[in-house]
Design a protein around this motif. Sequence first.
Motif, PDB file in Angstrom:
ATOM      1  N   HIS A  13       0.826  -1.212   0.000  1.00 49.20           N
ATOM      2  CA  HIS A  13       0.000   0.000   0.000  1.00 49.20           C
ATOM      3  C   HIS A  13       0.857   1.257   0.000  1.00 49.20           C
ATOM      4  O   HIS A  13       2.066   1.205   0.249  1.00 49.20           O
ATOM      5  CB  HIS A  13      -0.931   0.004   1.219  1.00 49.20           C
ATOM      6  CG  HIS A  13      -0.181   0.092   2.522  1.00 49.20           C
ATOM      7  ND1 HIS A  13       0.103   1.276   3.140  1.00 49.20           N
ATOM      8  CD2 HIS A  13       0.367  -0.881   3.301  1.00 49.20           C
ATOM      9  CE1 HIS A  13       0.764   1.053   4.255  1.00 49.20           C
ATOM     10  NE2 HIS A  13       0.949  -0.261   4.363  1.00 49.20           N
ATOM     11  N   THR A  14       0.201   2.381  -0.279  1.00 49.50           N
ATOM     12  CA  THR A  14       0.848   3.689  -0.206  1.00 49.50           C
ATOM     13  C   THR A  14       0.501   4.329   1.138  1.00 49.50           C
ATOM     14  O   THR A  14      -0.347   3.817   1.881  1.00 49.50           O
ATOM     15  CB  THR A  14       0.363   4.606  -1.342  1.00 49.50           C
ATOM     16  OG1 THR A  14      -1.049   4.833  -1.164  1.00 49.50           O
ATOM     17  CG2 THR A  14       0.638   3.995  -2.711  1.00 49.50           C
ATOM     18  N   SER A  15       1.114   5.466   1.428  1.00 44.01           N
ATOM     19  CA  SER A  15       0.836   6.151   2.693  1.00 44.01           C
ATOM     20  C   SER A  15      -0.601   6.657   2.771  1.00 44.01           C
ATOM     21  O   SER A  15      -1.134   6.853   3.854  1.00 44.01           O
ATOM     22  CB  SER A  15       1.826   7.308   2.902  1.00 44.01           C
ATOM     23  OG  SER A  15       1.709   8.231   1.844  1.00 44.01           O
ATOM     24  N   GLU A  18      -3.762   3.510  -0.691  1.00 47.93           N
ATOM     25  CA  GLU A  18      -4.098   2.845  -1.948  1.00 47.93           C
ATOM     26  C   GLU A  18      -3.402   1.489  -1.912  1.00 47.93           C
ATOM     27  O   GLU A  18      -2.276   1.367  -1.426  1.00 47.93           O
ATOM     28  CB  GLU A  18      -3.602   3.649  -3.155  1.00 47.93           C
ATOM     29  CG  GLU A  18      -4.535   4.771  -3.540  1.00 47.93           C
ATOM     30  CD  GLU A  18      -4.311   5.206  -4.978  1.00 47.93           C
ATOM     31  OE1 GLU A  18      -3.220   4.978  -5.525  1.00 47.93           O
ATOM     32  OE2 GLU A  18      -5.245   5.780  -5.543  1.00 47.93           O
ATOM     33  N   CYS A 102       4.510  -0.434   3.117  1.00 47.00           N
ATOM     34  CA  CYS A 102       4.159   0.858   2.531  1.00 47.00           C
ATOM     35  C   CYS A 102       5.253   1.235   1.530  1.00 47.00           C
ATOM     36  O   CYS A 102       6.441   1.178   1.848  1.00 47.00           O
ATOM     37  CB  CYS A 102       4.058   1.913   3.626  1.00 47.00           C
ATOM     38  SG  CYS A 102       3.541   3.538   3.008  1.00 47.00           S
ATOM     39  N   PRO A 104       6.247   3.948  -2.064  1.00 48.19           N
ATOM     40  CA  PRO A 104       5.852   5.138  -2.827  1.00 48.19           C
ATOM     41  C   PRO A 104       4.932   4.733  -3.979  1.00 48.19           C
ATOM     42  O   PRO A 104       5.105   3.654  -4.574  1.00 48.19           O
ATOM     43  CB  PRO A 104       7.172   5.690  -3.364  1.00 48.19           C
ATOM     44  CG  PRO A 104       8.255   4.985  -2.625  1.00 48.19           C
ATOM     45  CD  PRO A 104       7.690   3.708  -2.118  1.00 48.19           C
ATOM     46  N   ARG A 105       3.977   5.579  -4.306  1.00 48.67           N
ATOM     47  CA  ARG A 105       3.003   5.275  -5.359  1.00 48.67           C
ATOM     48  C   ARG A 105       3.681   5.055  -6.716  1.00 48.67           C
ATOM     49  O   ARG A 105       3.210   4.298  -7.542  1.00 48.67           O
ATOM     50  CB  ARG A 105       1.972   6.408  -5.444  1.00 48.67           C
ATOM     51  CG  ARG A 105       0.953   6.298  -6.549  1.00 48.67           C
ATOM     52  CD  ARG A 105       0.072   5.053  -6.346  1.00 48.67           C
ATOM     53  NE  ARG A 105      -1.020   4.994  -7.280  1.00 48.67           N
ATOM     54  CZ  ARG A 105      -0.918   4.635  -8.549  1.00 48.67           C
ATOM     55  NH1 ARG A 105       0.251   4.301  -9.042  1.00 48.67           N
ATOM     56  NH2 ARG A 105      -1.975   4.609  -9.330  1.00 48.67           N
ATOM     57  N   TRP A 121      -3.555  -0.223  -8.827  1.00 50.71           N
ATOM     58  CA  TRP A 121      -3.588   0.499  -7.556  1.00 50.71           C
ATOM     59  C   TRP A 121      -5.045   0.897  -7.327  1.00 50.71           C
ATOM     60  O   TRP A 121      -5.655   1.536  -8.185  1.00 50.71           O
ATOM     61  CB  TRP A 121      -2.722   1.751  -7.621  1.00 50.71           C
ATOM     62  CG  TRP A 121      -1.252   1.475  -7.591  1.00 50.71           C
ATOM     63  CD1 TRP A 121      -0.401   1.468  -8.657  1.00 50.71           C
ATOM     64  CD2 TRP A 121      -0.470   1.178  -6.440  1.00 50.71           C
ATOM     65  NE1 TRP A 121       0.862   1.166  -8.236  1.00 50.71           N
ATOM     66  CE2 TRP A 121       0.857   0.999  -6.873  1.00 50.71           C
ATOM     67  CE3 TRP A 121      -0.751   1.048  -5.080  1.00 50.71           C
ATOM     68  CZ2 TRP A 121       1.893   0.696  -6.011  1.00 50.71           C
ATOM     69  CZ3 TRP A 121       0.275   0.747  -4.202  1.00 50.71           C
ATOM     70  CH2 TRP A 121       1.588   0.572  -4.671  1.00 50.71           C
TER      71      TRP A 121
END
Length: 152
Positions: A13-15, A18, A102, A104-105, A121
């Motif tokens: 996941h992202t922060s 997502e 976690c 980065p996107r 995503w």
Amino acid sequence: MHKIPESVLVVIHTSDLEVLLIERADRPGFWQSVTGSLDRPDEPLIETATRELFEETGIVADGERIRLIDWHLSNIYEIYQTWRHRYAPGVTHNTEHVFSVCVPRDIPVILSPREHTQYAWLPLLEAADRCFSSSNAEAVLQLPRHYPPKAD
């Protein structure tokens, strides 16, 4: 050689929560997080999670910038009939240990083409709805309880 009925599930996941899901190559329409069985009975779970994360997505958990979080949560579930031939005769259940990471996107995602065909995503609820596995969907829904991680 039979698969060991003990595995990891890694929710990526992202922060902003997502979630990255990947589609199985052998089952179109079956979306999931990273999963994988231990290679040997004494393989540490964190090593399994690190290995599977890299093998399936190309993402390297370096322990610093990209750090796997062990939820200390295990699920026991019945192995789908279609996959039981991979296990020793009589094995019907698997123990799955849940992790998250976690990232980065914009992290590059490099799928293993023999295992997965595409990735997406998705917002948390949409990701949970798309997971074919109920334990995977439940882990996605529990993500806000585990991120940000508590101090050790």
